[in-house]
Every structure is written in C-alpha cells, then in structure tokens.
Motif scaffolding. Structure first.
Motif, mmCIF file in Angstrom:
data_model
loop_
_atom_site.group_PDB
_atom_site.id
_atom_site.type_symbol
_atom_site.label_atom_id
_atom_site.label_comp_id
_atom_site.label_asym_id
_atom_site.label_seq_id
_atom_site.Cartn_x
_atom_site.Cartn_y
_atom_site.Cartn_z
ATOM 1 N N ASP A 158 -13.506 12.291 1.995
ATOM 2 C CA ASP A 158 -14.199 11.077 1.939
ATOM 3 C C ASP A 158 -15.404 10.933 2.521
ATOM 4 O O ASP A 158 -16.168 10.001 2.465
ATOM 5 C CB ASP A 158 -13.164 9.847 2.253
ATOM 6 N N GLN A 159 -15.802 11.896 3.460
ATOM 7 C CA GLN A 159 -16.795 11.949 4.336
ATOM 8 C C GLN A 159 -18.201 11.912 3.376
ATOM 9 O O GLN A 159 -19.261 11.277 3.828
ATOM 10 C CB GLN A 159 -16.996 13.047 5.016
ATOM 11 N N ILE A 160 -18.203 12.592 2.370
ATOM 12 C CA ILE A 160 -19.171 12.526 1.389
ATOM 13 C C ILE A 160 -19.289 11.029 0.527
ATOM 14 O O ILE A 160 -20.418 10.769 0.463
ATOM 15 C CB ILE A 160 -18.993 13.662 0.162
ATOM 16 N N GLY A 161 -18.018 10.594 0.359
ATOM 17 C CA GLY A 161 -18.213 9.243 -0.152
ATOM 18 C C GLY A 161 -18.804 8.197 0.920
ATOM 19 O O GLY A 161 -19.512 7.378 0.273
ATOM 20 N N LYS A 162 -18.025 8.091 1.947
ATOM 21 C CA LYS A 162 -18.619 7.323 2.942
ATOM 22 C C LYS A 162 -20.019 7.362 3.151
ATOM 23 O O LYS A 162 -20.637 6.372 3.568
ATOM 24 C CB LYS A 162 -17.848 7.692 4.285
ATOM 25 N N ALA A 163 -20.602 8.401 3.304
ATOM 26 C CA ALA A 163 -22.136 8.695 3.589
ATOM 27 C C ALA A 163 -23.086 8.029 2.623
ATOM 28 O O ALA A 163 -24.191 7.748 2.892
ATOM 29 C CB ALA A 163 -22.339 10.410 3.763
ATOM 30 N N ARG A 164 -22.422 7.873 1.544
ATOM 31 C CA ARG A 164 -23.473 7.306 0.435
ATOM 32 C C ARG A 164 -23.613 5.773 0.681
ATOM 33 O O ARG A 164 -22.877 5.061 1.314
ATOM 34 C CB ARG A 164 -22.965 7.351 -0.894
#
Length: 238
Positions: free
Chosen positions: A118-124
């Motif tokens: 989810d870090q990729i999702g959170k970063a957007r």
C-alpha cells in the motif's frame, strides 16, 4: 543505492504449522505449495499455477511469517522487500530498483515477498506532479507482475488493501484475508507460547482483541516481570 541494501535478510526457518492460520487460510497455502510442487504436471493439462498472491488484513497476524513458511516448504530462498524502504524521491530510481529485485527473484526462482504494498498507493495524490510520477511507478510494477514467470512465486502484503490501485489488485490470482484472532484462537496461541514455562509463570492475565504479535509481546513481558520478581526474592529453584 545498493540493491542488496534494500533486501531484508532473514534466515529464520518457519513451518506452516508454526503459523496460526484460520483453517480455510491454511488450506489455501497447502494447495499453493502443492501447485508449485506439481506445476509442470498441472501445466501439461493447461491449468494455470497460482503464483501471485496478496495477503491482506490486520498487522501482526502472521503475513510475513506465512511467506517465510511457504518459502521453507518449497525449499526456496525468500527475498523480503519492504516497499516503504524503497520508495525514494527519484521515482525512476525506485522503478529501477524494483525491477532489479524482480529480475533477481525470477532468475533464482526465489519467493519474492513485497511487504507494505500500500505504500505505492499511499504515495499517490499529494500533488499533480507526484500523481504522474507515482502512476509511472505503478505502471512499472504492473508490467513486472504481468511478466513474472510462473516458476517463481510472488507474495505481497498490505494492511490497507482499500487504497491500492485497482489495476494492481486485479493482478493477484488469490487474495487471502488476515483478520484479528478470536478469543478462542488467542487462547490456543497463549497456551502454546506459555507451555515452555513453569506452572507458576504460566498464570498470567491474558489480553484479547489484539494481534498474535501483540499477544506474544504482552505474554513475554508479563512472564519476564514475574520471573524477575522471583529472582529478586530468591525463590527461583536452580
């Protein structure tokens, strides 16, 4: 950035029986291991082998331990990558690092475990520029997953599946949910981890509504405190 500095080194040997799993979840992993073991035979019948698995749900409930157990059962090395450690301000560098690790795992037929997906999702979404850069990173990850070979195994974990890009979620053939353990399940867990101690140290106040990791920390903290009291009082038998 050195590729090997991004990989979490962990040599702990864990079996599937060491992981406290709901019966349905355990059966999923038993079949997953068997599919990997008999992959050639299944493919001869035109049957796809599940090799992209998402572990989703509560923190501290055994996702990382499960990945280690699966790798151990298959006799493969595990490569653990925490995505919160790899996402840098230079998205191109991040994409390159992820690609190198995917290539390494595929080449060695290792089990690749991506934690905190989810870090990729959170970063957007923080600003317009960031949205574009992170979308390119997600596209890179999508391509890597699409072309990940069937003879290698990818396990990803997240505590927040609801914020992950839906295109990413669709890539996983199997999604396994990890919920907080019931009181009865925690009692079984407490019994197991306390079994090695003398009777007078086993009797602790048990906490419920918490994860396995929290229960273990709680139990050991109380046991240590009680043991120290006995040591100070000179009542521990040699």
């Amino acid at each position: 950035m050195n590729l090997y500095n991004l990989i979490i080194q962990d040599k702990e040997e864990v079996s599937l029986n060491d992981v406290f799993l709901e019966p349905q979840n355990k059966q999923h992993f038993v079949q997953l291991i068997k599919e990997q073991t008999y992959s050639k035979e299944l493919q001869e019948y035109g049957l796809p082998v599940n090799n992209k698995i998402l572990l989703q749900g509560s923190s501290g409930c055994g996702k990382t331990m499960t990945a280690k157990a699966v790798a151990n059962a298959l006799g493969r090395n595990i490569i653990i990558l925490n995505l919160s450690n790899i996402v840098s301000s230079r998205i191109g560098e991040t994409s390159q690092n992820i690609k190198m690790i995917f290539d390494k795992a595929a080449r060695e037929r290792s089990v690749l475990f991506l934690d905190e997906l989810d870090q990729i999702g959170k970063a957007r979404g923080s600003d317009d520029k960031d949205v574009g850069e992170m979308r390119r990173l997600v596209n890179t990850l999508l391509q890597l997953i699409d072309y990940y070979p069937e003879n290698a195994l990818l396990l990803c974990a997240t505590n927040h599946a609801e914020i992950i890009d839906t295109a990413l979620l669709r890539r996983f053939q199997l999604k396994i949910n990890y919920g907080m353990p019931s009181a009865d399940f925690l009692d079984v867990f407490y019994d197991k981890i306390l079994a090695e101690f003398p009777e007078d140290l086993k009797n602790i106040e048990r906490k419920y509504g918490i994860s396995f990791a929290e229960a273990k920390d709680h139990a050991f903290t109380v046991v240590k405190g009680n043991l120290i009291k006995k040591l100070e009082a000179g009542t521990v038998k040699e």
